[in-house]
Design a protein around this motif. Structure first.
Motif, short mmCIF file in Angstrom:
data_model
loop_
_atom_site.label_atom_id
_atom_site.label_comp_id
_atom_site.label_asym_id
_atom_site.label_seq_id
_atom_site.Cartn_x
_atom_site.Cartn_y
_atom_site.Cartn_z
N UNK A 529 0.83 -1.20 0.00
CA UNK A 529 0.00 0.00 0.00
C UNK A 529 0.87 1.25 0.00
N UNK A 530 0.36 2.29 -0.64
CA UNK A 530 1.03 3.59 -0.70
C UNK A 530 0.26 4.59 0.15
N UNK A 531 1.00 5.41 0.88
CA UNK A 531 0.43 6.54 1.61
C UNK A 531 0.90 7.80 0.90
N UNK A 532 -0.04 8.60 0.40
CA UNK A 532 0.28 9.79 -0.39
C UNK A 532 -0.15 11.04 0.37
N UNK A 533 0.70 12.06 0.29
CA UNK A 533 0.36 13.39 0.80
C UNK A 533 0.25 14.31 -0.41
N UNK A 534 -0.97 14.76 -0.70
CA UNK A 534 -1.24 15.54 -1.91
C UNK A 534 -1.60 16.97 -1.52
N UNK A 535 -0.92 17.93 -2.18
CA UNK A 535 -1.16 19.34 -1.88
C UNK A 535 -2.46 19.80 -2.53
N UNK A 536 -2.98 20.99 -2.15
CA UNK A 536 -4.20 21.50 -2.78
C UNK A 536 -4.06 21.67 -4.29
N UNK A 537 -2.81 21.82 -4.80
CA UNK A 537 -2.60 21.98 -6.24
C UNK A 537 -2.53 20.64 -6.96
N UNK A 538 -2.66 19.54 -6.23
CA UNK A 538 -2.60 18.22 -6.85
C UNK A 538 -1.21 17.63 -6.93
N UNK A 539 -0.20 18.30 -6.32
CA UNK A 539 1.17 17.77 -6.33
C UNK A 539 1.35 16.78 -5.18
N UNK A 540 2.07 15.72 -5.46
CA UNK A 540 2.42 14.75 -4.42
C UNK A 540 3.65 15.29 -3.69
N UNK A 541 3.49 15.66 -2.43
CA UNK A 541 4.60 16.22 -1.66
C UNK A 541 5.44 15.14 -0.97
N UNK A 542 4.88 13.95 -0.85
CA UNK A 542 5.63 12.85 -0.24
C UNK A 542 4.82 11.58 -0.29
N UNK A 543 5.50 10.45 -0.15
CA UNK A 543 4.77 9.19 -0.15
C UNK A 543 5.56 8.15 0.64
N UNK A 544 4.83 7.16 1.13
CA UNK A 544 5.38 6.01 1.82
C UNK A 544 4.86 4.74 1.17
N UNK A 545 5.61 3.66 1.32
CA UNK A 545 5.09 2.35 0.93
C UNK A 545 5.06 1.46 2.16
N UNK A 546 3.98 0.68 2.29
CA UNK A 546 3.77 -0.18 3.45
C UNK A 546 3.66 -1.63 3.01
N UNK A 547 4.49 -2.49 3.62
CA UNK A 547 4.49 -3.92 3.30
C UNK A 547 3.60 -4.65 4.29
N UNK A 548 2.86 -5.67 3.84
CA UNK A 548 1.98 -6.39 4.76
C UNK A 548 2.75 -7.25 5.75
N UNK A 549 2.26 -7.31 6.97
CA UNK A 549 2.80 -8.19 8.01
C UNK A 549 1.72 -9.22 8.31
N UNK A 550 1.97 -10.47 7.95
CA UNK A 550 0.94 -11.51 8.10
C UNK A 550 1.02 -12.20 9.45
N UNK A 551 -0.16 -12.50 10.00
CA UNK A 551 -0.30 -13.38 11.14
C UNK A 551 -0.98 -14.65 10.69
#
Length: 687
Positions: A529-551
């Motif tokens: 999964x990606x976590x996106x931070x989008x500015x009011x102008x539609x620009x992506x100011x930063x992003x993270x990627x998250x890997x699944x941890x299975x139980x």
């Protein structure tokens, strides 16, 4: 203050080794009184009266085995005795003064009297060497010293004990076979006594890897002996030879054999073992042939006919024959198949690894084992993900599979890697895997996994001020948070993410790291999964990627992988993204959120040792390039709990291979020019 502390430590050490200090003091005092400290004692008129040997006992000087102990033949022996007395001190520290004194006294008397008895019997035969040594006298405590050194070797931890024994015995063999003085005979007898008593040398009971290492040491010793026997005169039990009087062709052939075969033996190659046995068999035939001819023509006549030094040939061939006995005993260690897959056939695929991960669960780094470049080995109910690099089977994280099968999986992987001639190790493994490896294995802390427990998580209180401030500021400035998947984003957003990532990579002297650090390619997995931070102008100011941890019952959490931000964008974008992600994951019912571990950022205590100091120094050098320490400090804002991750390996000898293996695993696409440029940058920063 420091000088007083050092002096106090030295005084405390001196009080624990009174026998060693007393023996050294007596030897120095006797050396002063007898002038042995500055001129050879053999030239002294006192020498015949105190020296021990067969002639002394035959003439009734029964006191000489005691008096001769405290004199030294030549001044340089005093300097050589410094490291030897360090061995005696080690024995005394570990076993006590009485035991050290007993080792010395018994070893000294046994070596002196044993040599007398042996030479008396051997001199009854037509053996020229025995007859010559039977008429020789000697002084010195070397028999007792060598007995103490042998006792000290027996106290070394495994596997260094067996390695030290091998080198020690090889040196004794060279001295006895090629030079063969009465002192060399005494040394061999003293060490033989200790071996017979404490039985600390058992090469057949060690691991396959140790058997191979001993074989390499033995082979290299044989090669060194060949060269030594050619360039130096020989005076041992096989007779006399002048320097460079042997066959240089024989020396060259043996040296080439050693250089080519030694590396292959270390990796357990069968063909190398066969070469050694064939060569040893040829030496056996040569010895039998020479003995037959010698019985007819004698040594002088044979050397004239062959234009060769029969003495050195016999000595060399005999050592090869003796060494071949060891190679036969450990023949099972040389069955490595370097290209064979580890584990059961057919080898599992990445699909099998993912299926087992979903069924049995895994750790916070387990999803990284599904990335490209990994190989998989199945052992019973478990799977190990690993890479082959620089002769190392580099396993990533903990084995996959049920926890109760972990010990069997770990041990089977180690055995399989060793049989294939690979050095097994586990990188970023947890406590359970650390407990599963053999007891003699070493461990180094490589990172601290930063885990945030999500149930009931609230960003309240002063401690969470930085995170709460970033969330409030983002709301005021109109920032938008979105959790999605890379494949679900539009072409324009994907291009922005690629531009941000390439800008980040362009600032480094080296390419993006791999192995435990993903890229946008790994983020294309639909389960990431990606976590996106989008500015009011539609620009992506930063992003993270998250890997699944299975139980065992599905996804129980997420692990942070990529962290990228746009230059000039929203200031606290990372705090905002991680905080908003934590809120979303908590609302979804996730149990944990791992911020992963920053390599080389573990905080060691002051007395952690040399390896810890080296890691700390590496972290300081690499900080300007990769910022591991600053990343670790950033993650502390989220008040995680720490789970230690280890590098697990057999012993320090493997580190010379594990280092290059890890370098290539993390930077598989880096060129030599990039490595060189990065090294120059580090040197400049250091200055």
């Amino acid at each position: 203050m420091g000088e007083n502390t050092t002096a106090a430590r030295l005084m405390a050490l001196a009080r624990r080794v009174p026998f060693t200090l007393a023996l050294a003091g007596i030897l120095i005092l006797v050396g002063l009184l007898s002038s042995g400290l500055w001129r050879p004692f053999t030239e002294s008129e006192l020498f015949p009266a105190v020296a021990y040997g067969l002639p002394a006992l035959e003439e009734g000087r029964w006191w000489t085995p005691v008096t001769g102990t405290f004199f030294v033949t030549t001044p340089w022996v005093y300097l050589a005795g410094v490291p030897a007395f360090a061995g005696i001190a080690f024995l005394e520290l570990r076993r006590g003064s009485r035991v050290a004194a007993a080792y010395f006294a018994v070893g000294q008397l046994f070596s002196v009297l044993g040599a007398v008895v042996f030479l008396w019997l051997a001199a009854l035969t037509p053996w020229p060497w025995a007859q010559e040594q039977a008429s020789a006298l000697d002084v010195g405590p070397s028999g007792g010293v060598f007995a103490c050194l042998a006792g000290a070797l027996a106290l070394l931890p495994s596997p260094w004990r067996l390695r030290a024994w091998t080198v020690f015995i090889a040196a004794l063999s060279v001295a006895l076979v090629y030079y063969g003085s009465i002192a060399d005979l005494e040394h061999a007898l003293a060490v033989g006594l200790i071996l017979a008593v404490d039985r600390s040398l058992r090469p057949q009971r060690v691991s396959v890897r140790e058997q191979r290492l001993i074989a390499v040491v033995v082979l290299c010793a044989l090669g060194a002996i060949e060269i030594l026997g050619y360039i130096a005169p020989m005076t041992g039990p096989f007779g006399y030879s002048a320097a460079t009087s042997g066959s240089w062709i024989d020396v060259a052939v043996n040296t080439v054999v050693v250089l080519i075969v030694a590396t292959a033996l270390r990796r357990g190659r069968r063909w190398a073992w066969v070469v050694v046995l064939v060569y040893s068999a040829l030496n056996l035939l040569l010895v039998l042939l020479l003995i037959g001819i010698l019985s007819l023509s004698g040594v002088i006549g044979l050397e004239q006919d062959l234009d060769a030094d029969v003495t050195s040939v016999l000595a060399s061939s005999t050592l090869w024959i003796v060494a071949s006995v060891y190679f036969v005993l450990v023949r099972g260690a040389f069955r490595a198949r370097p290209r064979a897959a580890l584990g059961e056939n057919p080898p599992p695929s990445v699909t099998d690894a993912k299926a087992l991960l979903r069924a049995s669960g895994g750790g916070t780094l387990s999803w990284m084992t599904t990335w490209e470049g990994m190989s998989y080995a199945r052992f019973g109910r478990g799977i190990v993900a690993y890479q082959r690099r620089s002769g190392v089977a580099l396993a990533l994280a903990d084995p996959l599979g049920p926890p109760e099968a972990r010990r069997d999986t770990v041990r089977a992987f180690i055995d399989g890697a060793e049989m294939a001639g690979l050095a097994p190790c586990f990188f970023s493994a947890g406590e359970q895997t650390r407990a599963a490896v053999p007891s003699g294995w070493r461990s180094i802390v490589v990172a601290d996994d930063t885990v945030v427990d999500l149930p009931g998580l609230q960003f309240t209180g002063k401690a969470w001020g930085a995170v709460r401030t970033s969330l409030n500021r983002a709301q005021r400035e109109g920032m938008t948070f979105r959790l999605s998947r890379l494949t679900d984003e539009t072409w324009g957003v994907r291009q922005q993410l690629r531009a941000i990532s390439e800008s980040w990579v362009g600032d480094k002297g080296l390419p993006e790291m791999g192995f435990t650090l993903g890229t946008l390619h790994e983020a294309t997995d639909p389960e990431v999964r990606l976590a996106l931070a989008v500015s009011p102008d539609g620009d992506v100011d930063g992003f993270l990627s998250w890997l699944p941890v299975y139980g065992e019952s599905g996804i129980r959490g997420w692990t942070l992988d990529l962290m990228r931000r746009r230059d000039g964008g929203f200031g606290p974008v990372m705090e905002y993204l991680i905080g908003a992600s934590a809120q979303q994951f908590s609302a979804e019912g996730a149990e944990v959120m791992s911020l992963s571990g920053a390599p080389l950022a573990h905080e060691y205590p002051a007395d952690a040792g040399a390896i810890a100091a080296l890691q700390t120094r590496m972290a300081e050098l690499l900080e300007p390039v990769y910022g591991f320490a600053s990343l670790h400090r950033f993650k502390q804002k989220f008040h995680p709990r720490y789970e230690t991750m280890y590098l697990l390996y057999r012993d320090e000898a493997d580190l010379t291979r594990i280092g290059p293996a890890l370098t290539r695993a993390f930077l598989p696409h880096a060129t030599l020019r990039q490595f060189a440029a990065a090294g120059v940058d580090l040197v400049r920063q250091e200055r």
